[in-house]
Design an enzyme around this catalytic site. Structure first.
Site, PDB file in Angstrom:
ATOM      1  N   SER A 121      -0.507  -3.294  -0.997  1.00 10.02           N
ATOM      2  CA  SER A 121      -0.539  -2.368  -0.561  1.00 10.02           C
ATOM      3  C   SER A 121      -2.101  -2.889   0.781  1.00 10.02           C
ATOM      4  CB  SER A 121      -1.080  -1.718  -1.411  1.00 10.02           C
ATOM      5  OG  SER A 121      -0.676  -1.857  -3.099  1.00 10.02           O
ATOM      6  N   HIS A 142       6.568  -4.331   1.515  1.00  5.40           N
ATOM      7  CA  HIS A 142       5.766  -3.064   0.579  1.00  5.40           C
ATOM      8  C   HIS A 142       6.437  -1.805   0.378  1.00  5.40           C
ATOM      9  CE1 HIS A 142       2.353  -0.400   0.650  1.00  5.40           C
ATOM     10  NE2 HIS A 142       2.231  -1.022   0.120  1.00  5.40           N
ATOM     11  N   GLU A 154       7.564  -1.114   3.750  1.00  8.33           N
ATOM     12  CA  GLU A 154       6.764  -1.181   5.308  1.00  8.33           C
ATOM     13  C   GLU A 154       7.139  -3.184   5.053  1.00  8.33           C
ATOM     14  OE1 GLU A 154       2.922   0.615   6.541  1.00  8.33           O
ATOM     15  OE2 GLU A 154       2.985   0.071   4.219  1.00  8.33           O
ATOM     16  N   ASN A 193      -1.165   2.861   3.650  1.00  6.47           N
ATOM     17  CA  ASN A 193      -2.296   3.211   3.146  1.00  6.47           C
ATOM     18  C   ASN A 193      -4.172   3.218   4.116  1.00  6.47           C
ATOM     19  OD1 ASN A 193      -1.044   2.691   0.534  1.00  6.47           O
ATOM     20  ND2 ASN A 193      -1.057   0.763   0.113  1.00  6.47           N
TER      21      ASN A 193
HETATM   22  C1  LIG Z   1       0.346   2.738  -3.743  1.00  7.74           C
HETATM   23  C2  LIG Z   1       0.725   1.945  -2.514  1.00  7.74           C
HETATM   24  O1  LIG Z   1       0.764   0.652  -1.791  1.00  7.74           O
HETATM   25  C3  LIG Z   1       2.293   2.612  -1.878  1.00  7.74           C
HETATM   26  C4  LIG Z   1       2.151   3.977  -2.239  1.00  7.74           C
HETATM   27  O2  LIG Z   1       3.470   4.432  -3.065  1.00  7.74           O
HETATM   28  S1  LIG Z   1       1.767   4.940  -1.952  1.00  7.74           S
HETATM   29  C5  LIG Z   1       2.428   6.511  -3.428  1.00  7.74           C
HETATM   30  C6  LIG Z   1       3.404   7.667  -2.795  1.00  7.74           C
HETATM   31  N1  LIG Z   1       4.221   8.301  -3.204  1.00  7.74           N
HETATM   32  C7  LIG Z   1       4.149   9.450  -2.824  1.00  7.74           C
HETATM   33  O3  LIG Z   1       3.663   9.760  -2.237  1.00  7.74           O
HETATM   34  C8  LIG Z   1       5.218  10.031  -4.282  1.00  7.74           C
HETATM   35  C9  LIG Z   1       5.113  11.394  -3.993  1.00  7.74           C
HETATM   36  N2  LIG Z   1       5.103  11.794  -5.226  1.00  7.74           N
HETATM   37  C10 LIG Z   1       6.419  12.327  -5.133  1.00  7.74           C
HETATM   38  O4  LIG Z   1       6.962  11.684  -3.709  1.00  7.74           O
HETATM   39  C11 LIG Z   1       7.648  13.269  -6.029  1.00  7.74           C
HETATM   40  O5  LIG Z   1       6.670  13.350  -6.702  1.00  7.74           O
HETATM   41  C12 LIG Z   1       8.482  12.059  -7.396  1.00  7.74           C
HETATM   42  C13 LIG Z   1       9.381  12.068  -6.193  1.00  7.74           C
HETATM   43  C14 LIG Z   1       7.681  11.116  -7.967  1.00  7.74           C
HETATM   44  C15 LIG Z   1       9.166  12.808  -8.263  1.00  7.74           C
HETATM   45  O6  LIG Z   1       9.179  14.340  -7.517  1.00  7.74           O
HETATM   46  P1  LIG Z   1      10.642  15.082  -8.093  1.00  7.74           P
HETATM   47  O7  LIG Z   1      11.686  14.159  -8.553  1.00  7.74           O
HETATM   48  O8  LIG Z   1      10.846  16.439  -8.008  1.00  7.74           O
HETATM   49  O9  LIG Z   1       9.336  15.232  -9.753  1.00  7.74           O
HETATM   50  P2  LIG Z   1      10.146  15.254 -11.614  1.00  7.74           P
HETATM   51  O10 LIG Z   1      11.224  15.579 -11.829  1.00  7.74           O
HETATM   52  O11 LIG Z   1       8.812  15.702 -11.919  1.00  7.74           O
HETATM   53  O12 LIG Z   1       9.676  13.913 -11.688  1.00  7.74           O
HETATM   54  C16 LIG Z   1       9.999  12.896 -12.361  1.00  7.74           C
HETATM   55  C17 LIG Z   1      10.533  11.462 -13.001  1.00  7.74           C
HETATM   56  O13 LIG Z   1      11.514  10.784 -11.854  1.00  7.74           O
HETATM   57  C18 LIG Z   1      10.859   9.733 -11.712  1.00  7.74           C
HETATM   58  N3  LIG Z   1      11.340   9.543 -10.641  1.00  7.74           N
HETATM   59  C19 LIG Z   1      11.442  10.590  -9.094  1.00  7.74           C
HETATM   60  N4  LIG Z   1      12.985  10.392  -8.617  1.00  7.74           N
HETATM   61  C20 LIG Z   1      13.012   9.719  -9.493  1.00  7.74           C
HETATM   62  C21 LIG Z   1      14.931   9.073  -8.730  1.00  7.74           C
HETATM   63  N5  LIG Z   1      15.432   8.913  -7.798  1.00  7.74           N
HETATM   64  N6  LIG Z   1      14.801   7.530  -9.516  1.00  7.74           N
HETATM   65  C22 LIG Z   1      14.992   7.767 -11.171  1.00  7.74           C
HETATM   66  N7  LIG Z   1      13.547   8.297 -11.176  1.00  7.74           N
HETATM   67  C23 LIG Z   1      13.020   8.976 -10.311  1.00  7.74           C
HETATM   68  C24 LIG Z   1       9.178  10.129 -10.796  1.00  7.74           C
HETATM   69  O14 LIG Z   1       8.522   9.197 -11.086  1.00  7.74           O
HETATM   70  C25 LIG Z   1       9.117  11.128 -12.776  1.00  7.74           C
HETATM   71  O15 LIG Z   1       9.128  10.155 -13.986  1.00  7.74           O
HETATM   72  P3  LIG Z   1       8.178  10.859 -15.071  1.00  7.74           P
HETATM   73  O16 LIG Z   1      10.207  10.527 -15.746  1.00  7.74           O
HETATM   74  O17 LIG Z   1       8.090   9.396 -15.878  1.00  7.74           O
HETATM   75  O18 LIG Z   1       7.552  12.199 -15.347  1.00  7.74           O
HETATM   76  N1  LIG Z   2       1.046   1.160  -7.850  1.00  5.26           N
HETATM   77  C1  LIG Z   2       1.734   1.373  -6.279  1.00  5.26           C
HETATM   78  O1  LIG Z   2       1.737   2.610  -5.914  1.00  5.26           O
HETATM   79  C2  LIG Z   2       1.842   0.526  -5.463  1.00  5.26           C
HETATM   80  C3  LIG Z   2       1.422  -0.662  -5.973  1.00  5.26           C
HETATM   81  N2  LIG Z   2       2.029  -1.253  -4.999  1.00  5.26           N
HETATM   82  C4  LIG Z   2       1.003  -3.252  -5.236  1.00  5.26           C
HETATM   83  O2  LIG Z   2       2.056  -3.891  -5.824  1.00  5.26           O
HETATM   84  C5  LIG Z   2       1.546  -4.672  -6.706  1.00  5.26           C
HETATM   85  C6  LIG Z   2       1.169  -4.457  -8.356  1.00  5.26           C
HETATM   86  O3  LIG Z   2       0.764  -2.991  -8.308  1.00  5.26           O
HETATM   87  P1  LIG Z   2       1.213  -2.553 -10.178  1.00  5.26           P
HETATM   88  O4  LIG Z   2       2.633  -2.691 -10.311  1.00  5.26           O
HETATM   89  O5  LIG Z   2       0.795  -0.823  -9.533  1.00  5.26           O
HETATM   90  O6  LIG Z   2       0.857  -2.761 -10.674  1.00  5.26           O
HETATM   91  P2  LIG Z   2       0.682  -2.802 -12.529  1.00  5.26           P
HETATM   92  O7  LIG Z   2      -0.878  -3.115 -12.963  1.00  5.26           O
HETATM   93  O8  LIG Z   2       1.509  -2.029 -13.132  1.00  5.26           O
HETATM   94  O9  LIG Z   2       1.215  -4.688 -12.902  1.00  5.26           O
HETATM   95  C7  LIG Z   2       0.859  -5.958 -12.455  1.00  5.26           C
HETATM   96  C8  LIG Z   2       2.121  -6.411 -13.261  1.00  5.26           C
HETATM   97  O10 LIG Z   2       1.028  -7.460 -13.173  1.00  5.26           O
HETATM   98  C9  LIG Z   2       1.220  -8.373 -14.294  1.00  5.26           C
HETATM   99  N3  LIG Z   2       0.208 -10.266 -14.276  1.00  5.26           N
HETATM  100  C10 LIG Z   2      -1.073  -9.885 -14.101  1.00  5.26           C
HETATM  101  N4  LIG Z   2      -1.131 -11.553 -13.793  1.00  5.26           N
HETATM  102  C11 LIG Z   2       0.363 -11.692 -13.957  1.00  5.26           C
HETATM  103  C12 LIG Z   2       0.444 -13.150 -12.944  1.00  5.26           C
HETATM  104  N5  LIG Z   2      -0.707 -14.226 -13.362  1.00  5.26           N
HETATM  105  N6  LIG Z   2       1.856 -13.590 -13.703  1.00  5.26           N
HETATM  106  C13 LIG Z   2       2.615 -12.475 -13.806  1.00  5.26           C
HETATM  107  N7  LIG Z   2       2.202 -11.369 -14.049  1.00  5.26           N
HETATM  108  C14 LIG Z   2       1.366 -10.972 -13.917  1.00  5.26           C
HETATM  109  C15 LIG Z   2       0.278  -7.566 -15.236  1.00  5.26           C
HETATM  110  O11 LIG Z   2       1.336  -7.694 -16.363  1.00  5.26           O
HETATM  111  P3  LIG Z   2       0.769  -8.907 -17.822  1.00  5.26           P
HETATM  112  O12 LIG Z   2      -0.416  -9.242 -17.392  1.00  5.26           O
HETATM  113  O13 LIG Z   2       0.961  -7.766 -18.924  1.00  5.26           O
HETATM  114  O14 LIG Z   2       1.867  -9.854 -17.465  1.00  5.26           O
HETATM  115  C16 LIG Z   2       0.750  -5.979 -15.001  1.00  5.26           C
HETATM  116  O15 LIG Z   2       1.908  -5.822 -15.297  1.00  5.26           O
HETATM  117  C17 LIG Z   2      -0.064  -4.548  -6.094  1.00  5.26           C
HETATM  118  O16 LIG Z   2      -0.220  -5.448  -5.172  1.00  5.26           O
HETATM  119  C18 LIG Z   2       0.002  -3.443  -5.549  1.00  5.26           C
HETATM  120  O17 LIG Z   2      -1.334  -3.195  -4.749  1.00  5.26           O
HETATM  121  C19 LIG Z   2       3.115  -1.929  -4.454  1.00  5.26           C
HETATM  122  C20 LIG Z   2       3.038  -0.017  -3.364  1.00  5.26           C
HETATM  123  C21 LIG Z   2       2.760   1.166  -4.798  1.00  5.26           C
END
Ligand SMILES: CC(=O)CC(=O)SCCNC(=O)CCNC(=O)[C@H](O)C(C)(C)COP(=O)(O)OP(=O)(O)OC[C@H]1O[C@@H](n2cnc3c(N)ncnc32)[C@H](O)[C@@H]1OP(=O)(O)O
Ligand SMILES: NC(=O)C1=CN([C@@H]2O[C@H](COP(=O)(O)OP(=O)(O)OC[C@H]3O[C@@H](n4cnc5c(N)ncnc54)[C@H](OP(=O)(O)O)[C@@H]3O)[C@@H](O)[C@H]2O)C=CC1
Length: 286
Positions: A121, A142, A154, A193
């Site tokens: 990320s 990404h 990305e 991000n």
């Molecule tokens: C951290 C990083 O590096 C980068 C990132 O990813 S940042 C995070 C980016 N993500 C966001 O911003 C998500 C914002 N939220 C959304 O877009 C929406 O709320 C959402 C897509 C998550 C769900 O929208 P929705 O469909 O209207 O809601 P809802 O019907 O309640 O979704 C229910 C479930 O379906 C999943 N889902 C949604 N669309 C789906 C699809 N097309 N296929 C499979 N699963 C889906 C959701 O994850 C949710 O999971 P649970 O069953 O475990 O609760």
């Molecule tokens: N969460 C998010 O919304 C997003 C996350 N990312 C990025 O994706 C990556 C993964 O994040 P995310 O899936 O959320 O993290 P999680 O914590 O959900 O999962 C990481 C997994 O890696 C496994 N793991 C740890 N060490 C090892 C290893 N040495 N070999 C194999 N598996 C290993 C762990 O399981 P176990 O140790 O049991 O094997 C765990 O299930 C990160 O770089 C995160 O920044 C990118 C976009 C969105």
């Protein structure tokens, strides 16, 4: 250059499982490597859960769900990824864990053209690429969470990534996986991000200071700005450990106060309150 049909994925948490689901639904041959025997069953359960959600949403039939699942094997020995053409690492957002995994992959991958794709990320790709003997084939790919629902990927090339790696990775995610691509330069947090995380941290600070409750902040952004979910629910969905790690990587790069992880976030991570994946964060999950 042959089409890439043999996919490896390392790590099967929130993101690895989503990437595995996307690849399996695209008809590709997928091997998922996890770290221990104990991780095998949860890994399979997560991939199955994504497919089952597709079934509930009628984007997939029962037969397609079963065929897709049959395309995914789960292993604990990284060496079983030796014949893969593209390998995604989706292990936690920790530079040292990623360096270990990429270094190990570098030793076992036979194919000189294999692409090593990191789902990081925030960590600059060049730092990960240097752990391998093939930095030209290392690239940031990404995905966004939830992978089945969000169309964006990305792509981040480092200064050492070959143009051909960029082109092959782009045609893979835009082709079989059907994602839309934006390209980012190689700096911490990339495009999305770098913008999203300060917003999430500001929401945590509002809660931390007692200015507003989590549900009030979230209702404000959902109803007032039409966000699909509020920032604290989104932080829970991402994983608070991941949010904190991204903030740290951004702070390390830019030294801007807006990127510092608030103490409340760090305490929640230390307490194992990681959000949806552990059942409790700013909210509780059944
Ligand atoms: C951290 C990083 O590096 C980068 C990132 O990813 S940042 C995070 C980016 N993500 C966001 O911003 C998500 C914002 N939220 C959304 O877009 C929406 O709320 C959402 C897509 C998550 C769900 O929208 P929705 O469909 O209207 O809601 P809802 O019907 O309640 O979704 C229910 C479930 O379906 C999943 N889902 C949604 N669309 C789906 C699809 N097309 N296929 C499979 N699963 C889906 C959701 O994850 C949710 O999971 P649970 O069953 O475990 O609760
Ligand atoms: N969460 C998010 O919304 C997003 C996350 N990312 C990025 O994706 C990556 C993964 O994040 P995310 O899936 O959320 O993290 P999680 O914590 O959900 O999962 C990481 C997994 O890696 C496994 N793991 C740890 N060490 C090892 C290893 N040495 N070999 C194999 N598996 C290993 C762990 O399981 P176990 O140790 O049991 O094997 C765990 O299930 C990160 O770089 C995160 O920044 C990118 C976009 C969105």
């Amino acid at each position: 250059m042959s089409e890439m049909r043999k996919v490896g994925i390392v790590g099967c948490g929130v993101m690895g499982s989503g990437i595995a689901e996307a690849c399996a639904r695209a008809g590709l041959d997928v091997i998922v490597a996890v770290s221990t025997e104990a991780s095998l069953a949860p890994a399979r359960r997560r991939v199955t859960a994504w497919l089952d959600r597709g079934l509930r949403r009628a984007t997939i039939t029962e037969a397609e769900r079963d065929t897709a699942l049959a395309r995914v094997s789960f292993v604990t020995d990284l060496a079983e990824l030796g014949d893969r053409q593209i390998v995604f690492e989706a292990v936690p957002e920790s530079e040292s864990i990623k360096l270990d995994v990429l270094g190990a992959l570098d030793k076992i991958l036979d194919n000189p053209d294999v692409i090593l794709a990191s789902n990081t990320s925030s960590i600059p790709i060049i730092r990960l690429a240097r752990a391998t003997s093939r930095p030209a084939q290392v690239i940031g790919v990404h995905f966004f969470n939830p992978v089945p629902a969000l169309p964006l990927v990305e792509l981040i090339g480092s200064l050492l990534t070959a143009d051909e790696t960029y082109a092959r990775a782009e045609s893979f995610v835009a082709g079989p996986l059907g994602k839309q691509v934006i390209r980012s330069q190689d700096r911490a947090g990339f495009v999305v991000n770098a913008l999203l995380i300060p917003f999430l941290l500001s929401a945590v600070r509002m809660v931390e200071s007692g200015f507003a409750r989590a549900d009030v902040v979230d209702r404000g952004m959902v109803l007032g700005c039409s966000h699909p979910m509020g920032p604290l629910k989104l932080a829970d969905l991402i994983g608070l450990d991941t949010v904190a790690s991204i903030a740290e990587a951004l702070y390390e790069e830019f030294k801007e106060p807006l990127y510092t992880p608030p103490p409340l976030l760090l305490r929640m991570v230390e307490g194992g309150l990681l959000g949806k994946k552990t059942g409790r964060g700013f909210y509780e999950y059944a």
